[in-house]
Write an enzyme that holds these catalytic residues in place. Structure first.
Site, PDB file in Angstrom:
ATOM      1  N   HIS A  89      35.060 101.815 -22.204  1.00  0.00           N
ATOM      2  CA  HIS A  89      34.875 101.835 -23.668  1.00  0.00           C
ATOM      3  C   HIS A  89      35.409 100.562 -24.321  1.00  0.00           C
ATOM      4  O   HIS A  89      35.933 100.595 -25.443  1.00  0.00           O
ATOM      5  CB  HIS A  89      35.554 103.055 -24.305  1.00  0.00           C
ATOM      6  N   ASN A 163      32.496 112.001 -26.876  1.00  0.00           N
ATOM      7  CA  ASN A 163      31.316 111.190 -26.582  1.00  0.00           C
ATOM      8  C   ASN A 163      30.127 111.709 -27.385  1.00  0.00           C
ATOM      9  O   ASN A 163      30.195 112.763 -28.008  1.00  0.00           O
ATOM     10  CB  ASN A 163      30.967 111.277 -25.090  1.00  0.00           C
ATOM     11  N   TYR A 377      45.603 108.706 -21.072  1.00  0.00           N
ATOM     12  CA  TYR A 377      45.456 107.896 -22.294  1.00  0.00           C
ATOM     13  C   TYR A 377      46.766 107.269 -22.734  1.00  0.00           C
ATOM     14  O   TYR A 377      46.833 106.075 -23.033  1.00  0.00           O
ATOM     15  CB  TYR A 377      44.820 108.731 -23.423  1.00  0.00           C
TER      16      TYR A 377
HETATM   17 FE1  HDD Z   1      38.107 108.531 -21.427  1.00  0.00          FE
HETATM   18  C1  HDD Z   1      38.811 105.746 -23.194  1.00  0.00           C
HETATM   19  C2  HDD Z   1      35.914 109.543 -23.888  1.00  0.00           C
HETATM   20  C3  HDD Z   1      37.147 111.208 -19.481  1.00  0.00           C
HETATM   21  C4  HDD Z   1      40.509 107.763 -19.211  1.00  0.00           C
HETATM   22  N1  HDD Z   1      37.477 107.779 -23.189  1.00  0.00           N
HETATM   23  C5  HDD Z   1      37.910 106.620 -23.763  1.00  0.00           C
HETATM   24  C6  HDD Z   1      37.289 106.451 -25.038  1.00  0.00           C
HETATM   25  C7  HDD Z   1      36.467 107.523 -25.225  1.00  0.00           C
HETATM   26  C8  HDD Z   1      36.594 108.354 -24.058  1.00  0.00           C
HETATM   27  C9  HDD Z   1      35.594 107.778 -26.429  1.00  0.00           C
HETATM   28  C10 HDD Z   1      37.488 105.274 -25.980  1.00  0.00           C
HETATM   29  C11 HDD Z   1      38.567 105.560 -26.980  1.00  0.00           C
HETATM   30  C12 HDD Z   1      38.709 104.405 -27.937  1.00  0.00           C
HETATM   31  O1  HDD Z   1      37.768 104.191 -28.722  1.00  0.00           O
HETATM   32  O2  HDD Z   1      39.730 103.740 -27.883  1.00  0.00           O
HETATM   33  N2  HDD Z   1      36.737 110.020 -21.599  1.00  0.00           N
HETATM   34  C13 HDD Z   1      36.021 110.320 -22.737  1.00  0.00           C
HETATM   35  C14 HDD Z   1      35.383 111.601 -22.565  1.00  0.00           C
HETATM   36  C15 HDD Z   1      35.714 112.057 -21.326  1.00  0.00           C
HETATM   37  C16 HDD Z   1      36.585 111.078 -20.725  1.00  0.00           C
HETATM   38  C17 HDD Z   1      34.513 112.294 -23.602  1.00  0.00           C
HETATM   39  C18 HDD Z   1      35.331 113.350 -20.657  1.00  0.00           C
HETATM   40  C19 HDD Z   1      35.357 114.498 -21.251  1.00  0.00           C
HETATM   41  N3  HDD Z   1      38.696 109.316 -19.653  1.00  0.00           N
HETATM   42  C20 HDD Z   1      38.203 110.441 -19.039  1.00  0.00           C
HETATM   43  C21 HDD Z   1      38.974 110.728 -17.857  1.00  0.00           C
HETATM   44  C22 HDD Z   1      39.951 109.763 -17.780  1.00  0.00           C
HETATM   45  C23 HDD Z   1      39.747 108.884 -18.922  1.00  0.00           C
HETATM   46  C24 HDD Z   1      38.749 111.894 -16.922  1.00  0.00           C
HETATM   47  C25 HDD Z   1      41.037 109.556 -16.765  1.00  0.00           C
HETATM   48  C26 HDD Z   1      41.503 110.450 -15.966  1.00  0.00           C
HETATM   49  N4  HDD Z   1      39.372 106.972 -21.181  1.00  0.00           N
HETATM   50  C27 HDD Z   1      40.302 106.884 -20.218  1.00  0.00           C
HETATM   51  C28 HDD Z   1      41.198 105.679 -20.359  1.00  0.00           C
HETATM   52  C29 HDD Z   1      40.674 105.052 -21.691  1.00  0.00           C
HETATM   53  C30 HDD Z   1      39.519 105.951 -22.057  1.00  0.00           C
HETATM   54  C31 HDD Z   1      41.250 104.812 -19.187  1.00  0.00           C
HETATM   55  C32 HDD Z   1      40.363 103.571 -21.714  1.00  0.00           C
HETATM   56  C33 HDD Z   1      40.937 103.046 -22.979  1.00  0.00           C
HETATM   57  C34 HDD Z   1      41.713 104.137 -23.515  1.00  0.00           C
HETATM   58  O3  HDD Z   1      41.652 105.207 -22.690  1.00  0.00           O
HETATM   59  O4  HDD Z   1      42.357 104.130 -24.542  1.00  0.00           O
HETATM   60  O5  HDD Z   1      42.515 106.058 -20.423  1.00  0.00           O
END
Ligand code: HDD
Length: 709
Positions: A89, A163, A377
């Site tokens: 993202h 999402n 997160y």
């Molecule tokens: Fe995630 C970012 C949505 C599963 C780990 N995720 C991130 C963002 C969104 C989502 C919208 C961007 C947030 C922003 O604008 O800063 N992610 C989802 C959805 C998921 C999902 C809807 C399933 C239901 N994500 C998911 C899992 C993991 C992560 C299973 C880890 C185990 N996601 C992350 C992250 C991020 C992230 C690596 C990257 C940047 C951040 O968190 O802030 O931690």
């Protein structure tokens, strides 16, 4: 009360267009820069020269001196401007707004005032994003879109990190690194950027069939939204709500756009990637700045705790939707975005969301994806922004914060207190009971064996993928076949594109055959699994056509050249503008264009080469004999009109413009539909792609403007 506190208090009770409490809170950190303001160093000393590094005998090219602290400061700061981009993202854009309760029926399920108190206007910050590409990638790639909402409630920050698609690729958070590695650019060559059309993604998807349902959504038109303003948002995971009687419900969160759900055609998306990679972020800010505030209905689906096991699927499995026929949606709120950011980095880049941030009355479930997210997160924000990331202006709550957590890099808050622990002799920072607002977790009875395993209902992966496919309109299915065909064609390893046909054959026999033929897969001879023919509401985009279709904020290109009829054009433009469409005059040059004799010069906003039809929702060609002859000689214009026609866009033309349109789009097998006549003799011709692409005809506004009988 300090003056800041007073203005914060006032802001919280103000009307829609006025700044929210969060926007006022941010004013503390906003520096308005004035014309002729003097340049200083970061330690506040006025700067006399910012263009020449101090050196010896400059006229003889002497070396630069390390002693130049002004030069050093400038370079130091520049060297450290970048922070790690989000691991997924990374590409996104954000805006401020507010959330309101429109129906307090959620008090049956929760005591959280943010969801039940209709007198509140809760400030929000929303960030939309793509998943795969890096920060500089293009907006209109085929991908999932992030829809992350931070609610600055009076009880603390609550984040829905969702999402635009209601399900996810995997069921258990432990698979997330594998999934992300597979979809991101490949390790040996860092290719591709901003797309999933490559071996590794499809390899993983084929071997991890729990992704089948989500793959269908991303390959459908949902993967290429027309605008962030025209997408749904989903919390995806199963959360819980707790009511005043201590009863718990499972809950899913939905945002439904008032403009309806609309997509680009793939051909448009591909072209816009090159023509305007910032298409979506500009669309969002232009709409907000013009007062067309993006608005979503907020709805919940709830299941009582006692009915957790009543469904064929596991309600904690994030690869499943809760079909609306089984669990109806209840609309309880409204989300409105009404303010663009003042500076991108401190707001949109530094905003940080955590699924673990909930407020009293809202809680988690044992959804194994959510459990892992709740760890991930906070963790990622530490490496991206540092341990004190919650003190950054965009992230800090609007309610009082008092914790005994201290120090760490880049601490901003200064706390005046003799104690930083609990218990303490002064009773500072004391925990409070649930009655007094303390967050109290639901006491849940657990029993069983600790193990690495998923429940039995987590093993079934195809029934809802099939439900989704069956629920699509014929044109949506055709787009889906093309999309998978496109992606698999970009996979070079035959094992990958051949094996995915097996997955598709478990969803639908015809789908598998159609894709296999396109990509040189093995065409199956019998279904992998019978299609039960079941459909559900709310899966096809057609279920979201707004009751009152609108052209508000739609972009309309008016093609003009010397000799066009400016009086008629102004009448149409006025009608379109009063219907809040956004009109652009496109001519042979960005300069004055001479209309018919006796009419005033008109200034074109762009020239034909600088824009493309793909950047607009509709086209209008005014009358004028000389003008139309000029258009017909210009290959770029002919392409403009043919391309718009091919993309099923609404095209209006008047007088000689109609003849031009007929000539240009007279392609074998295509008949123009001529719906009505202008009073007098001129015709209006409109190509109706409305139903098939979800785009709206401008014809009603044109009809009004020209007073068509
Ligand atoms: Fe995630 C970012 C949505 C599963 C780990 N995720 C991130 C963002 C969104 C989502 C919208 C961007 C947030 C922003 O604008 O800063 N992610 C989802 C959805 C998921 C999902 C809807 C399933 C239901 N994500 C998911 C899992 C993991 C992560 C299973 C880890 C185990 N996601 C992350 C992250 C991020 C992230 C690596 C990257 C940047 C951040 O968190 O802030 O931690």
């Amino acid at each position: 009360m300090s003056s800041i506190e007073q203005s914060v208090e006032k802001a919280f009770t103000t009307m829609a267009s006025e700044p929210t409490k969060k926007v006022v809170d941010l004013q503390r950190d906003i520096q308005e820069q004035q014309a002729h303001q003097v340049l200083t160093t970061d330690h506040g000393v006025k700067v006399a020269d910012t263009d020449n590094w101090r050196c010896t005998e400059s006229k003889k090219n002497g070396p630069s001196l390390l002693e130049d602290q002004i030069g050093r400061e400038k370079i130091h700061r520049f060297d450290h401007e970048r922070i790690p981009e989000r691991v997924v993202h990374a590409r996104g854009t954000g805006a401020h707004g507010y959330f309101e309760v429109v129906d307090d029926r959620a008090s049956k399920y929760t005591f959280a005032p943010v969801l039940t108190d209709s007198s509140r206007k809760t400030p929000v910050f929303v960030r939309f994003s793509t998943v795969q590409g890096s920060r500089g990638s293009a907006d209109t790639v085929r991908d999932v879109r992030g829809f992350a909402v931070k609610f600055y409630t009076e009880e603390g920050n609550w984040d829905i990190v969702g999402n635009d698609i209601p399900v996810f690729f995997i069921q258990d958070a432990i698979k997330f690194p594998d999934f992300v590695h597979a979809v991101k650019p490949e390790p040996h060559n860092d290719v591709p950027q901003g797309q999933s059309a490559h071996n590794n993604f499809w390899d993983f998807a084929g071997l991890q069939p729990e992704s089948a349902h989500m793959v269908m959504w991303v390959m459908s038109d949902r993967g290429v939204p027309r605008s962030f303003r025209m997408m749904q948002g989903f919390g995806v995971n199963t959360f819980t709500l707790l009511n005043a009687a201590g009863e718990r419900h499972f809950v899913k969160f939905h945002f439904i756009p008032e403009l309806g759900v609309h997509s680009l055609l793939w051909d448009e998306a591909l072209k816009i990637n090159g023509q305007d990679p910032d298409f979506h972020r500009k669309d969002l800010s232009e709409a907000i700045e013009s007062g067309a505030y993006p608005t979503w209905k907020f709805a919940i689906q709830t299941i009582p705790q006692s009915e957790e096991h009543k469904f064929e699927f596991d309600i904690l499995d994030a690869t499943k939707v809760w079909p609306q026929e089984l669990v109806p949606l209840e609309e309880i709120g409204k989300l409105v975005l009404n303010r663009v950011v003042d500076e991108f980095f401190p707001e949109t880049e530094q905003v940080a969301f955590c699924t673990s941030h909930v407020v009293p009355g809202i809680g988690f479930s044992n959804d194994p994806l959510l459990q892992g997210r709740n760890f991930s997160y906070f963790d990622t924000q530490i490496s991206r922004l540092g341990i004190n990331w919650e003190e950054l202006p965009i992230n800090r709550p609007v309610c009082p914060v008092l914790s005994h957590n201290r120090d760490g890099k880049s601490r901003h808050r200064i706390v005046k207190s003799e104690v930083n622990y609990w218990p303490n002799r002064k009773n500072i920072g004391c925990p409070v009971s649930g009655e007094k607002g303390g967050y109290v977790e639901y006491a849940e009875k657990l029993e069983g064996i600790k193990q690495r395993a998923r429940g039995p209902k987590f093993q079934e992966h195809f029934s809802q993928a099939q439900l989704f496919y069956n629920s699509l309109a014929a044109y949506e299915k055709a787009h889906l076949v093309s999309a998978i065909g496109f992606e698999l064609s970009h996979c070079e390893d035959s094992v990958v594109y051949k094996s995915y046909i097996d997955v598709l054959n478990n969803i639908d026999f015809d789908l598998a055959k159609a894709v296999a033929i396109k990509v040189n897969g093995e065409v199956p001879t019998k279904p992998g699994r019978a299609n039960d023919g079941k459909k559900s509401k709310g899966l096809s985009q057609l279920d979201f056509l707004p009751k009152n279709p609108t052209i508000v904020s739609r972009r309309i290109a008016i093609l003009i050249s010397d000799g066009f009829n400016a009086v008629e054009m102004e009448a149409v433009r006025a009608a379109l503008t009063s219907a809040k469409a956004v009109c652009y005059l496109i001519g042979p040059r960005r300069n004055h264009i001479r209309p018919m004799a006796g009419q005033d010069l008109v200034f074109a906003d762009h020239h034909f080469d600088s824009q493309r039809s793909t950047l607009f929702d509709a086209i209008y060609i005014p009358s004028g004999e000389e003008h139309v002859k000029t258009l017909a000689k210009n290959g770029r214009v002919v392409h403009w009109v043919r391309e718009a026609f091919g993309h099923c866009k609404a095209i209006a033309a008047v007088g000689e413009g109609v003849d031009f349109l007929r000539d240009v789009v007279r392609l074998p097998g295509i008949d123009l539909f001529v719906p009505s006549r202008v009073q007098g003799s001129d015709e209006v011709v409109t190509s109706y792609g409305v139903v098939t692409t979800g785009k709206y005809s401008i014809s009603s506004a044109v009809t009004d403007a020209l007073n068509i009988a």
